[in-house]
Design an enzyme around this catalytic site. Sequence first.
Site, short mmCIF file in Angstrom:
data_model
loop_
_atom_site.label_atom_id
_atom_site.label_comp_id
_atom_site.label_asym_id
_atom_site.label_seq_id
_atom_site.Cartn_x
_atom_site.Cartn_y
_atom_site.Cartn_z
N VAL A 127 0.82 -1.21 0.00
CA VAL A 127 0.00 0.00 0.00
C VAL A 127 0.86 1.26 0.00
O VAL A 127 0.52 2.27 -0.63
CB VAL A 127 -0.95 0.00 1.22
CG1 VAL A 127 -1.78 1.28 1.27
CG2 VAL A 127 -1.86 -1.21 1.18
N CYS A 128 1.99 1.22 0.68
CA CYS A 128 2.81 2.41 0.89
C CYS A 128 3.24 3.11 -0.41
O CYS A 128 3.16 4.33 -0.51
CB CYS A 128 4.03 2.07 1.75
SG CYS A 128 3.60 1.55 3.42
N PRO A 129 3.71 2.38 -1.43
CA PRO A 129 4.12 3.10 -2.65
C PRO A 129 2.95 3.81 -3.34
O PRO A 129 3.13 4.88 -3.91
CB PRO A 129 4.72 2.00 -3.52
CG PRO A 129 4.19 0.72 -2.99
CD PRO A 129 4.02 0.95 -1.53
#
Length: 284
Positions: A127-129
Site C-alpha cells: 500500500v505504501c508506494p
Amino acid sequence: YTPSWIRYPRLAPLSITKPPRWGRAVGMFIVAAMRHLVFALAVGAIASVASAAHRSLKPLDSGRSRFAAAPRARAMHMCQLVRRAAPDFEAEGVFDQEFLNVCLSEYCKDRGQYVVLLFYPLDFTFVCPTELTAFSDIYEDFQSLNTEILAVSVDSKYAHLAWTQTPRMDGGVGELNFPLVSDITKSIARSYGMLLEDEGVALRGLFIIDPDGIVQHMAVNDLSFGQNPEEVLRTLQAIQYVASHPDELCPAGWTPGDRAIPDSVVGASEYFAEMASSSEPTPL
C-alpha cells in the site's frame, strides 16, 4: 504398685493430657487459614497462566492491527496533539538521491511553512508506494499553499535510498518530490503516538502542522488502507481559509469558492436559511 505419673501428674504422657478448649479453637483457626491460603495461591497461579496465554496470542494477520487494542495512554496522547505543539524532531532522510538532515522546526518556524507529516509502516510494501506516489503526483498543489510534505517510516536511510531507486513498476516509488525521513530509532513515531510497539512499525498517521508548529489536523488509518491526498489537500485549504478569515467557519465538504459560515448567531441563521432555500426542489 502405683505408676509414677499417677503419683506425680506433671510427669503424665502428653498423649494422655487433654488440650484446653482455647487450644482446639486456635488449631481449627490455623487449619482454616491454611486452606484459604492454598486456595488463593491456586487461583492466582491460574490467573497468571491465563493472562500470559492471552498476551501471547497474535492476530491472524500480523500485518493488520485492527484486532489488537491500542494502549489507553497512547490513544489519549494522540487526541491531545490537536491544538498542541507538534513534537519537534531532527533525523536523517533521503531526497533527490542524497542523504540530508531533516528538522521539523526548520520548515515550520524558520521557513514559515505548513507541514503535512505522513507516517507509513515500511518501504517495499504494497500500500505504501501507492500512497506516497499519490502525494508526490500532486505535490505542486501543496507547494502552491506554502506546504511541505515529510514522509516518515522506521526504515533506515539506506532502505529509503534503495526504494527511491526502484521504479514504480517494480514496487518502488522512484523519484519523490519530498523527503523520506528515517525513524530507525522509532522515537518520532512514538512521540506522535503512531508506533505499534508489538509490531515495531507506525500506523498510517497524517498530521497537518501550521507555521507556528501547532497541530491543526490529524488522521490515522490502519495498516491495510492508505490516505487520500485530495482530501488532505481540501482539509489544508480549509485550515488556511479559517486562519485568514477568523470570523468565518468552514462547513462539511467545504472547498475553495464555497460560502463559509459567519461565526455569529445572525450570520449563521442567514447561512442556514440560504442553504435550505437553495436545496428546495424547483416546482414544475
